[in-house]
Write a protein that holds these residues in place. Structure first.
Motif, PDB file in Angstrom:
ATOM      1  N   MET A   1       0.838  -1.181   0.000  1.00 60.05           N
ATOM      2  CA  MET A   1       0.000   0.000   0.000  1.00 60.05           C
ATOM      3  C   MET A   1       0.883   1.244   0.000  1.00 60.05           C
ATOM      4  SD  MET A   1      -2.916   1.212   2.756  1.00 60.05           S
ATOM      5  CE  MET A   1      -4.203   0.189   2.079  1.00 60.05           C
ATOM      6  N   ALA A   2       0.583   2.204  -0.869  1.00 52.30           N
ATOM      7  CA  ALA A   2       1.283   3.479  -0.905  1.00 52.30           C
ATOM      8  C   ALA A   2       0.650   4.409   0.124  1.00 52.30           C
ATOM      9  CB  ALA A   2       1.195   4.089  -2.299  1.00 52.30           C
ATOM     10  N   ARG A   3       1.418   4.804   1.142  1.00 48.57           N
ATOM     11  CA  ARG A   3       0.926   5.693   2.208  1.00 48.57           C
ATOM     12  C   ARG A   3       1.600   7.048   2.032  1.00 48.57           C
ATOM     13  NH1 ARG A   3      -1.932   3.602   6.067  1.00 48.57           N
ATOM     14  NH2 ARG A   3      -1.204   5.073   7.635  1.00 48.57           N
ATOM     15  N   TYR A  31      -0.013   5.641  -8.541  1.00 49.12           N
ATOM     16  CA  TYR A  31      -0.422   4.874  -7.364  1.00 49.12           C
ATOM     17  C   TYR A  31      -1.911   4.537  -7.382  1.00 49.12           C
ATOM     18  CZ  TYR A  31       3.867   7.163  -5.796  1.00 49.12           C
ATOM     19  OH  TYR A  31       5.148   7.648  -5.699  1.00 49.12           O
ATOM     20  N   GLY A  33      -5.723   3.432  -7.446  1.00 50.88           N
ATOM     21  CA  GLY A  33      -6.379   2.188  -7.078  1.00 50.88           C
ATOM     22  C   GLY A  33      -6.521   2.073  -5.580  1.00 50.88           C
ATOM     23  N   PRO A  34      -7.068   0.960  -5.139  1.00 50.23           N
ATOM     24  CA  PRO A  34      -7.367   0.789  -3.717  1.00 50.23           C
ATOM     25  C   PRO A  34      -6.137   0.723  -2.810  1.00 50.23           C
ATOM     26  CG  PRO A  34      -7.866  -1.215  -4.935  1.00 50.23           C
ATOM     27  CD  PRO A  34      -7.517  -0.168  -5.951  1.00 50.23           C
ATOM     28  N   GLU A  35      -4.964   0.537  -3.380  1.00 49.63           N
ATOM     29  CA  GLU A  35      -3.745   0.502  -2.564  1.00 49.63           C
ATOM     30  C   GLU A  35      -3.213   1.894  -2.240  1.00 49.63           C
ATOM     31  OE1 GLU A  35      -2.313  -2.349  -1.177  1.00 49.63           O
ATOM     32  OE2 GLU A  35      -4.268  -3.072  -1.817  1.00 49.63           O
ATOM     33  N   LEU A  36      -3.790   2.926  -2.854  1.00 46.89           N
ATOM     34  CA  LEU A  36      -3.394   4.308  -2.576  1.00 46.89           C
ATOM     35  C   LEU A  36      -4.076   4.769  -1.292  1.00 46.89           C
ATOM     36  CD1 LEU A  36      -2.249   7.134  -3.148  1.00 46.89           C
ATOM     37  CD2 LEU A  36      -4.181   7.485  -4.719  1.00 46.89           C
ATOM     38  N   HIS A  37      -3.288   5.239  -0.334  1.00 49.96           N
ATOM     39  CA  HIS A  37      -3.843   5.719   0.928  1.00 49.96           C
ATOM     40  C   HIS A  37      -3.138   7.011   1.329  1.00 49.96           C
ATOM     41  CE1 HIS A  37      -6.133   5.331   4.599  1.00 49.96           C
ATOM     42  NE2 HIS A  37      -5.043   5.667   5.264  1.00 49.96           N
ATOM     43  N   GLY A  59      -8.318   5.972  -4.440  1.00 47.66           N
ATOM     44  CA  GLY A  59      -7.727   5.662  -3.151  1.00 47.66           C
ATOM     45  C   GLY A  59      -8.605   6.076  -1.987  1.00 47.66           C
ATOM     46  N   SER A  60      -8.031   5.995  -0.801  1.00 41.53           N
ATOM     47  CA  SER A  60      -8.698   6.383   0.432  1.00 41.53           C
ATOM     48  C   SER A  60      -7.731   7.250   1.227  1.00 41.53           C
ATOM     49  CB  SER A  60      -9.086   5.145   1.238  1.00 41.53           C
ATOM     50  OG  SER A  60      -7.920   4.409   1.581  1.00 41.53           O
ATOM     51  N   CYS A 117       3.115   8.123   7.315  1.00 37.89           N
ATOM     52  CA  CYS A 117       3.300   8.029   5.856  1.00 37.89           C
ATOM     53  C   CYS A 117       4.677   7.492   5.482  1.00 37.89           C
ATOM     54  CB  CYS A 117       3.017   9.369   5.184  1.00 37.89           C
ATOM     55  SG  CYS A 117       4.257  10.646   5.429  1.00 37.89           S
TER      56      CYS A 117
END
Length: 160
Positions: A1-3, A31, A33-37, A59-60, A117
């Motif tokens: 996951m990209a934080r 980044y 998609g769902p792995e972007l945070h 992302g979220s 992060c």
């Protein structure tokens, strides 16, 4: 996951928000998609533009709010609807242990964001900080922690 965390200027000149949002959206695209945070303090300006760009890229994000009274004390009336909407859309919201918003609380929230992060996006004109917890201060702290920092200040961007 990209934080990815964000710091940046709150008060942007007319037309600058659109430039910054476009640049943030572009920088986040790899980044997507769902792995972007994202991690944001949801201040007006760069932080809220970042939250919207994260959402636009699928992302979220989580919100780190500086103090319990931040909404009442620091969010300007014109920005309340956007702040409330983005707060509702956050996957999690945490509050720093300060009863009142102020410089110490802003710095603590930024430090917590940096702790969470792996990379920092800085919407920054390159000028020094006027006070503790300002953008340049947060960038300096990120460098001290060996966090990768991407400075974003699009051509034509200005502060008010």
């Amino acid at each position: 996951m990209a934080r990815i965390g964000v710091t940046g200027h709150v008060v942007l000149a007319d037309g600058t928000a659109e430039l910054v949002y476009a640049r943030l959206t572009e920088e986040l695209r790899p980044y997507a998609g769902p792995e972007l945070h994202g991690i944001t303090c949801l201040a007006d300006g760069a932080d809220q533009l970042f939250a919207r760009a994260v959402l636009a890229n699928g992302g979220s994000y989580e919100a780190v709010i500086p103090a319990r009274d931040y909404r009442q004390r620091a969010v300007r009336v014109h920005n309340l609807p956007d702040f409330d909407e983005l707060l509702r859309r956050a996957t999690s919201v945490s509050y720093m242990p300060f009863p009142r918003a102020g410089r110490e609380a802003y710095l603590a929230a930024s430090l917590e964001m940096l702790r969470r992060c792996e990379q920092l996006f800085a919407v920054w004109d390159g000028n020094p900080s006027a006070d503790i917890g300002d953008t340049a201060d947060v960038v300096r702290l990120a460098h001290a922690r060996d966090l990768p920092v991407t400075v974003l200040w699009p051509a034509g961007a200005r502060r008010r």
